[in-house]
Design an enzyme around this catalytic site. Structure first.
Site, short mmCIF file in Angstrom:
data_model
loop_
_atom_site.label_atom_id
_atom_site.label_comp_id
_atom_site.label_asym_id
_atom_site.label_seq_id
_atom_site.Cartn_x
_atom_site.Cartn_y
_atom_site.Cartn_z
N TYR A 61 0.85 -1.20 0.00
CA TYR A 61 0.00 0.00 0.00
C TYR A 61 0.88 1.25 0.00
O TYR A 61 1.86 1.31 0.74
CB TYR A 61 -0.90 0.03 1.24
CG TYR A 61 -2.35 -0.16 0.89
CD1 TYR A 61 -2.98 0.75 0.05
CD2 TYR A 61 -3.08 -1.24 1.36
CE1 TYR A 61 -4.32 0.59 -0.30
CE2 TYR A 61 -4.40 -1.41 1.01
CZ TYR A 61 -5.02 -0.49 0.17
OH TYR A 61 -6.32 -0.66 -0.18
N GLU A 63 -0.50 4.84 -0.36
CA GLU A 63 -1.28 6.08 -0.52
C GLU A 63 -0.39 7.30 -0.33
O GLU A 63 0.42 7.35 0.59
CB GLU A 63 -2.44 6.09 0.47
CG GLU A 63 -3.56 5.17 0.02
CD GLU A 63 -4.73 5.13 0.97
OE1 GLU A 63 -4.81 5.99 1.87
OE2 GLU A 63 -5.57 4.24 0.82
N ASP A 207 -7.35 14.03 -24.70
CA ASP A 207 -7.42 12.61 -24.33
C ASP A 207 -6.75 11.83 -25.45
O ASP A 207 -7.35 11.62 -26.51
CB ASP A 207 -8.88 12.20 -24.14
CG ASP A 207 -9.01 10.76 -23.64
OD1 ASP A 207 -8.05 9.98 -23.83
OD2 ASP A 207 -10.06 10.43 -23.07
N THR A 233 -4.56 6.51 -21.38
CA THR A 233 -4.35 5.17 -20.85
C THR A 233 -2.95 4.74 -21.28
O THR A 233 -2.31 5.40 -22.11
CB THR A 233 -5.38 4.16 -21.38
OG1 THR A 233 -5.41 4.24 -22.81
CG2 THR A 233 -6.76 4.44 -20.83
N LYS A 236 -2.85 0.98 -24.78
CA LYS A 236 -3.28 0.89 -26.19
C LYS A 236 -2.04 0.95 -27.08
O LYS A 236 -1.20 0.06 -26.98
CB LYS A 236 -4.33 1.97 -26.47
CG LYS A 236 -5.58 1.82 -25.58
CD LYS A 236 -6.66 2.80 -25.94
CE LYS A 236 -7.94 2.54 -25.16
NZ LYS A 236 -8.04 3.30 -23.91
N ARG A 242 -2.53 -2.20 -18.23
CA ARG A 242 -3.79 -1.45 -18.14
C ARG A 242 -3.67 -0.43 -17.01
O ARG A 242 -3.64 -0.79 -15.83
CB ARG A 242 -4.95 -2.40 -17.87
CG ARG A 242 -5.13 -3.43 -18.96
CD ARG A 242 -6.45 -4.11 -18.86
NE ARG A 242 -7.46 -3.30 -19.47
CZ ARG A 242 -7.80 -3.37 -20.76
NH1 ARG A 242 -7.17 -4.22 -21.56
NH2 ARG A 242 -8.73 -2.60 -21.25
N1 DSN Z 1 -12.69 1.02 -24.45
C1 DSN Z 1 -11.80 1.91 -25.13
C2 DSN Z 1 -11.75 1.65 -26.58
O1 DSN Z 1 -11.91 0.50 -26.97
O2 DSN Z 1 -11.56 2.55 -27.37
C3 DSN Z 1 -12.13 3.32 -24.84
O3 DSN Z 1 -12.30 3.50 -23.49
#
Ligand code: DSN
Length: 427
Positions: A61, A63, A207, A233, A236, A242
């Site tokens: 942990y 925090e 974003d 994120t 991707k 993730r």
């Molecule tokens: N779920 C993502 C996507 O597939 O684009 C976006 O949050």
């Protein structure tokens, strides 16, 4: 019970303790190895990223932030988070980075918490036009707790009309303006959005979840000189675990950090932080620049090959990793096509297209992309074959020709076998 040899080899402790679960993971590994994965938000992480995300760091942990924690025993956790932050700042050229958001939606929620009050007006791209739920769309908390106003794309071009965005922003005076989304095949003009946000007195949030790897690799312009906050994120095109990050100029650092913790989250997921650090280390290499450019070259080649087969692509093609296909002219709904392609070993998702007359759960389009196949080393020379499989798969889906789908599946598996995926066991 003795687990099957393959489970024991990949996950020995798990196979011994819980063979039922190990078998499911094993089957998923097989599926990811054998299929052509075209969902543009997915990828294959490296073995190094996988290893970092499955470590004892998850037992701890933490925090707070490095040097300012609410728990002792941070001798090794603090340097891990500092490393991830330093690498994020270096890869993107940002003044500040917060690597603690659990994923993209919490990262975006933290931005609301940092810069807006419930009931404030926020502006983003409409979800069915290619935006994201958390950009103020009605069914999301961001559309319920804030007043979302939404822009889209032009019917004739499939492109964002920046004059319309400007008119809307000056009329509605939102606190936040989001640019970016989940089904945008074209380059985002961050500089123009920044000009609009300045005029409207709004905070610009870029974003870049989908294109973070392209930005890191120089295959898409960077929002860093233009946006107040950058949300992304890490799993991707960036090819990490993730997770998510928020980047900003130093002036916003305090507000963002306070919003992430204690505003929204508890303890950070340290194993994810470590894996983000590894992914950023990989993204700083020249080979990652090559990867990012290859993703775009593959997407362009694939778009050309699909156009040559009479497919209707939103905006007429792509500048990035993503292609949005409107299947109306092929006389097959997106969901039927997506399910048929899945049976052919080609994994896509059904997706709304701008001005879609059909419902979101049964829309007119499918969304595809090239990050995963590029991670397997496929190049532009393979895109004719990929387009041909999609063409035959969509036709077979329309006609219910299971034999044709099985034939494609075998052909796909052959090519995949010749191009092993990063991070997957080869036995
Ligand atoms: N779920 C993502 C996507 O597939 O684009 C976006 O949050």
């Amino acid at each position: 019970m003795t687990p099957p040899a393959s489970h024991a080899a990949h996950h020995p402790a798990l196979a011994a303790e819980d063979p039922e679960l190990a078998a499911l993971i094993d089957a998923e590994e097989r599926l990811q190895a054998d299929t052509l994965r075209l969902i543009p938000s997915e990828n294959y992480v490296s073995s190094a990223v996988l290893e970092a995300s499955g470590t004892v760091l998850q037992n701890k942990y933490s925090e707070g932030y490095p040097g300012r924690r609410y728990y002792e025993g941070q001798q090794h956790i603090d340097p891990v988070e500092r490393l991830a932050v330093a690498r994020a700042k270096a890869v993107f050229g940002a003044e500040h980075a917060n690597v603690q958001p659990y994923s993209g939606s919490p990262a975006n929620l933290a931005v609301y918490l940092a810069f807006a009050e419930p009931g404030d007006t926020v502006m983003g791209m409409a979800l069915p036009m290619g935006g994201h739920l958390t950009h103020g769309w009605g069914v999301s908390a961001t559309g319920k707790w804030f007043r979302g106003v939404q822009y889209g794309v032009r019917r004739d071009t499939g492109l964002v009309d920046l004059d319309e965005v400007r008119d809307l922003a000056l009329r509605e005076r939102p606190k936040l303006i989001f640019c970016g989304g989940t089904a945008l095949p074209r380059t985002i003009d961050f500089e123009a959005f920044a000009g609009i946000a300045r005029e409207a007195g709004a905070v610009l949030v870029a974003d870049i979840a989908h294109i973070a790897g392209l930005v890191a690799g120089g295959a898409h312009p960077s929002p860093v000189p233009h946006a107040d906050v950058i949300s992304t994120t890490t799993h991707k095109t960036l090819r990490g675990p993730r997770g998510a990050m928020l980047l900003s100029r130093e002036e916003h650092a305090k507000a963002i950090d306070k919003a992430v913790f204690p505003g929204l989250q508890g303890g950070p997921h340290n194993q994810t932080t470590a894996a983000i650090a590894v992914a950023l280390h990989e993204a700083s290499r020249d080979s990652f620049r090559d990867y990012a450019h290859a993703i775009v070259a593959n997407a362009r080649a694939l778009a050309d090959a699909l156009l040559a087969r009479g497919f209707d692509l939103v905006s007429g093609g792509t500048d990035n990793h993503l292609i949005l296909m409107d299947l109306t002219s092929k006389d097959v709904p997106g969901k039927i096509a997506a399910k048929a392609l899945d049976r052919a070993g080609i994994v896509v998702n059904h997706n709304t297209v701008p001005f879609d007359p059909r419902k979101p759960f049964d829309p007119s389009g499918i969304r595809i992309g090239t990050p995963s196949l590029t991670s397997r080393g496929l190049g532009t020379e393979h895109m004719e074959a990929v387009a041909d499989w999609i063409d035959r798969g969509v036709a077979a889906g329309r006609g219910g020709d299971e034999e044709a789908l099985a034939k494609i599946r075998a052909e796909v598996a052959d090519l995949m076998a010749a191009h092993p995926a990063p991070g997957l066991p080869t036995i």
